[in-house]
Enzyme design. Structure first.
Site: not given
Length: 301
Positions: A132-134, A136, A230
């Protein structure tokens, strides 16, 4: 063989003409000063495949694996805690907060989900099955044993996991929902960590539904069929509805400082899949909540 130390990173030596491991590391990680690498060797922080220290003049051997400890002189502390949702002999599932990276990256090493849990639970082989993106928040699946990694990571590679996200973004009354957005996503050549849409055969797909409508912002449910970097952020931004709190899309800001008062309003709500080792149906859901669309102040975002 000694057990794998906590917090080590790995690099496999490629084919090439370097004389020593030190020479390769200095060139491959050119942003780290050679004196730093020499100090790490002398402190026995560079290890071979048996997790034994490597000598400063150790010869370069193509194909060999080298372990090293990533270090940062001043790592920002992330004041939010991950919550364990589920654990068995194979899996560890957590509810990740905003601003906490999944694994070591950039300015974050110890302040990541992976390193925190490796140390707290004493599981050095723990790895993330996906990322997961930082920025998110939400459900993150980790694998506890090395022999189980491929089985769970393959689920994500083969799109065998039903992923549900939620987001807060501007209203899109011109679209008919549910709406499916397809596009070709490629790395932005002008900024390596960003993505952008280009002409061509679509390689990304997201189904979008509306959970709740407000006068300015809507609460969306997102079903990514593919898992491009993304993807959800780019897709909503390209439709004219950038996710609330997104400083990357549609336009990168110059701010380098996290604003803990305005997290990205993107949440990995749930994961559903058939467990490849047990055959059970697995379903994990986040307990976190996004902002109320009726209470978003324009001045805060």
């Amino acid at each position: 063989m000694a057990s794998k130390p906590l917090g080590v990173s790995r690099v496999r030596l490629p084919a090439g003409g370097w004389s020593t491991v030190l020479a390769y590391l200095c060139q491959h990680f050119s942003n780290i000063a050679p004196e730093v690498w020499r100090t790490r060797f002398l402190q026995q922080k560079i290890l071979n495949e048996l997790y034994q220290p490597i000598a400063l003049d150790a010869p370069f051997v193509p194909g060999a694996t080298v372990y090293y400890f990533r270090e940062l002189s001043a790592e920002p502390e992330v004041p939010f805690q991950e919550q364990v949702l589920f654990e068995d002999e194979h899996l560890l599932v957590v509810d990740k907060p905003h601003f906490l990276a999944t694994a070591p990256v950039g300015n974050y090493v110890e302040q990541t989900v992976l390193r925190r849990l490796q140390r707290r639970l004493h599981i050095p082989e723990l790895v993330a099955a996906h990322r997961l993106d930082r920025l998110t928040a939400g459900v993150l699946l980790l694998v506890k044993r090395a022999q189980d990694r491929d089985a769970y990571q393959r689920l994500f590679r083969e799109h065998a996991v039903e992923k549900t996200y939620e987001a807060i973004a501007p209203a899109l009354p011109q679209l008919t929902f549910p709406y499916t957005h397809l596009s070709q996503l490629q790395a932005d050549p002008e900024c390596f960590f960003l993505m952008r849409e280009e002409d061509g055969v679509p390689n990304s797909q997201t189904r979008i539904e509306v959970l709740k409508q407000g006068p300015t912002y809507w609460h969306y449910v997102l079903y990514p069929v593919t898992g491009r970097k993304h993807q959800l952020r780019v897709h909503l931004a390209s439709l004219g509805a950038p996710i609330v709190g997104d400083d990357f899309y549609p336009q990168l800001t110059t701010s380098q400082q996290d604003n803990y008062q305005r997290p990205l309003q993107l949440l990995a709500r749930s994961l559903r899949f058939i467990d490849p080792l047990t055959g059970q149906l697995r379903f994990f859901s986040s307990a976190r909540q996004l902002m109320n669309i009726e209470h978003i102040a324009e001045t805060c975002y």
